[in-house]
Design a protein around this motif. Structure first.
Motif, mmCIF file in Angstrom:
data_model
loop_
_atom_site.group_PDB
_atom_site.id
_atom_site.type_symbol
_atom_site.label_atom_id
_atom_site.label_comp_id
_atom_site.label_asym_id
_atom_site.label_seq_id
_atom_site.Cartn_x
_atom_site.Cartn_y
_atom_site.Cartn_z
ATOM 1 N N SER A 177 -35.710 -58.820 62.956
ATOM 2 C CA SER A 177 -36.277 -59.562 61.825
ATOM 3 C C SER A 177 -37.266 -60.616 62.304
ATOM 4 O O SER A 177 -38.354 -60.756 61.723
ATOM 5 C CB SER A 177 -35.173 -60.239 61.018
ATOM 6 O OG SER A 177 -34.334 -59.283 60.443
ATOM 7 N N TYR A 178 -36.912 -61.349 63.344
ATOM 8 C CA TYR A 178 -37.838 -62.343 63.890
ATOM 9 C C TYR A 178 -39.090 -61.672 64.450
ATOM 10 O O TYR A 178 -40.205 -62.169 64.265
ATOM 11 C CB TYR A 178 -37.172 -63.178 64.989
ATOM 12 C CG TYR A 178 -36.390 -64.351 64.454
ATOM 13 C CD1 TYR A 178 -37.031 -65.400 63.803
ATOM 14 C CD2 TYR A 178 -35.011 -64.425 64.610
ATOM 15 C CE1 TYR A 178 -36.319 -66.478 63.319
ATOM 16 C CE2 TYR A 178 -34.293 -65.496 64.122
ATOM 17 C CZ TYR A 178 -34.949 -66.517 63.484
ATOM 18 O OH TYR A 178 -34.248 -67.581 62.996
ATOM 19 N N LEU A 179 -38.920 -60.549 65.120
ATOM 20 C CA LEU A 179 -40.064 -59.841 65.694
ATOM 21 C C LEU A 179 -41.011 -59.338 64.605
ATOM 22 O O LEU A 179 -42.231 -59.521 64.697
ATOM 23 C CB LEU A 179 -39.581 -58.684 66.561
ATOM 24 C CG LEU A 179 -40.657 -57.907 67.293
ATOM 25 C CD1 LEU A 179 -41.348 -58.810 68.307
ATOM 26 C CD2 LEU A 179 -40.065 -56.699 67.962
ATOM 27 N N ILE A 180 -40.469 -58.722 63.564
ATOM 28 C CA ILE A 180 -41.299 -58.232 62.465
ATOM 29 C C ILE A 180 -41.976 -59.394 61.750
ATOM 30 O O ILE A 180 -43.148 -59.299 61.363
ATOM 31 C CB ILE A 180 -40.453 -57.396 61.489
ATOM 32 C CG1 ILE A 180 -40.010 -56.113 62.156
ATOM 33 C CG2 ILE A 180 -41.231 -57.079 60.215
ATOM 34 C CD1 ILE A 180 -39.001 -55.326 61.352
ATOM 35 N N SER A 182 -38.554 -59.373 56.143
ATOM 36 C CA SER A 182 -37.944 -59.917 57.352
ATOM 37 C C SER A 182 -37.532 -61.377 57.161
ATOM 38 O O SER A 182 -36.500 -61.799 57.672
ATOM 39 C CB SER A 182 -38.890 -59.783 58.538
ATOM 40 O OG SER A 182 -40.069 -60.526 58.306
ATOM 41 N N PHE A 183 -38.320 -62.145 56.410
ATOM 42 C CA PHE A 183 -37.926 -63.526 56.126
ATOM 43 C C PHE A 183 -36.640 -63.564 55.304
ATOM 44 O O PHE A 183 -35.756 -64.388 55.551
ATOM 45 C CB PHE A 183 -39.052 -64.263 55.390
ATOM 46 C CG PHE A 183 -38.748 -65.701 55.107
ATOM 47 C CD1 PHE A 183 -38.722 -66.629 56.131
ATOM 48 C CD2 PHE A 183 -38.475 -66.123 53.822
ATOM 49 C CE1 PHE A 183 -38.434 -67.953 55.887
ATOM 50 C CE2 PHE A 183 -38.190 -67.450 53.561
ATOM 51 C CZ PHE A 183 -38.170 -68.363 54.588
ATOM 52 N N GLY A 184 -36.522 -62.659 54.341
ATOM 53 C CA GLY A 184 -35.291 -62.577 53.559
ATOM 54 C C GLY A 184 -34.095 -62.212 54.405
ATOM 55 O O GLY A 184 -33.001 -62.752 54.226
ATOM 56 N N ILE A 242 -49.234 -53.507 54.393
ATOM 57 C CA ILE A 242 -48.147 -53.333 55.365
ATOM 58 C C ILE A 242 -47.474 -54.651 55.733
ATOM 59 O O ILE A 242 -46.251 -54.779 55.693
ATOM 60 C CB ILE A 242 -48.676 -52.629 56.633
ATOM 61 C CG1 ILE A 242 -49.128 -51.215 56.273
ATOM 62 C CG2 ILE A 242 -47.620 -52.595 57.722
ATOM 63 C CD1 ILE A 242 -49.871 -50.521 57.374
ATOM 64 N N PHE A 243 -48.269 -55.657 56.104
ATOM 65 C CA PHE A 243 -47.689 -56.851 56.716
ATOM 66 C C PHE A 243 -47.137 -57.860 55.721
ATOM 67 O O PHE A 243 -46.182 -58.572 56.047
ATOM 68 C CB PHE A 243 -48.704 -57.536 57.619
ATOM 69 C CG PHE A 243 -48.977 -56.777 58.887
ATOM 70 C CD1 PHE A 243 -47.957 -56.186 59.588
ATOM 71 C CD2 PHE A 243 -50.252 -56.654 59.375
ATOM 72 C CE1 PHE A 243 -48.200 -55.481 60.754
ATOM 73 C CE2 PHE A 243 -50.518 -55.960 60.538
ATOM 74 C CZ PHE A 243 -49.491 -55.371 61.230
ATOM 75 N N ILE A 244 -47.692 -57.969 54.538
ATOM 76 C CA ILE A 244 -47.154 -58.947 53.579
ATOM 77 C C ILE A 244 -45.755 -58.541 53.100
ATOM 78 O O ILE A 244 -44.835 -59.365 53.152
ATOM 79 C CB ILE A 244 -48.141 -59.181 52.419
ATOM 80 C CG1 ILE A 244 -49.373 -59.906 52.942
ATOM 81 C CG2 ILE A 244 -47.489 -59.986 51.298
ATOM 82 C CD1 ILE A 244 -50.479 -60.073 51.920
ATOM 83 N N PRO A 245 -45.531 -57.293 52.647
ATOM 84 C CA PRO A 245 -44.152 -56.940 52.260
ATOM 85 C C PRO A 245 -43.163 -56.967 53.422
ATOM 86 O O PRO A 245 -42.017 -57.394 53.246
ATOM 87 C CB PRO A 245 -44.290 -55.516 51.705
ATOM 88 C CG PRO A 245 -45.697 -55.396 51.317
ATOM 89 C CD PRO A 245 -46.466 -56.237 52.283
ATOM 90 N N SER A 246 -43.597 -56.532 54.604
ATOM 91 C CA SER A 246 -42.663 -56.566 55.732
ATOM 92 C C SER A 246 -42.351 -57.999 56.147
ATOM 93 O O SER A 246 -41.236 -58.292 56.581
ATOM 94 C CB SER A 246 -43.211 -55.772 56.916
ATOM 95 O OG SER A 246 -44.390 -56.362 57.393
#
Length: 71
Positions: free
Chosen positions: A8-11, A46-48, A38-42
């Motif tokens: 999660s931290y890596l993503i 990952s923050f969640g 790609i990056f905004i939803p991921s």
């Protein structure tokens, strides 16, 4: 550490880096669209996961004080 926490931290770091790249540099439009898709939803996902994995401090203290009695 836990695999979920590390991933999660890596993503999250990769997604933030991708978003900053799109903001600071001037890539072509299709790259900006790809980054946003790609990056905004991921990053949000990952923050969640990071927030959910952390949990409140009260629960951690209760888990340490109470002995495990089984199911």
């Amino acid at each position: 550490m836990d695999k979920l926490k590390i991933s999660s931290y890596l993503i999250f770091i990769v997604s933030i880096a991708g978003i900053i790249y799109a903001l600071l540099f001037n890539p072509p439009t299709w790259i900006v669209y790809a980054i946003s898709i790609i990056f905004i939803p991921s990053g949000i996902l990952s923050f969640g996961l990071i927030v959910m994995k952390r949990g409140p401090k009260e629960d951690e203290e209760d888990k340490n004080r109470e002995p495990f009695i089984g199911y």
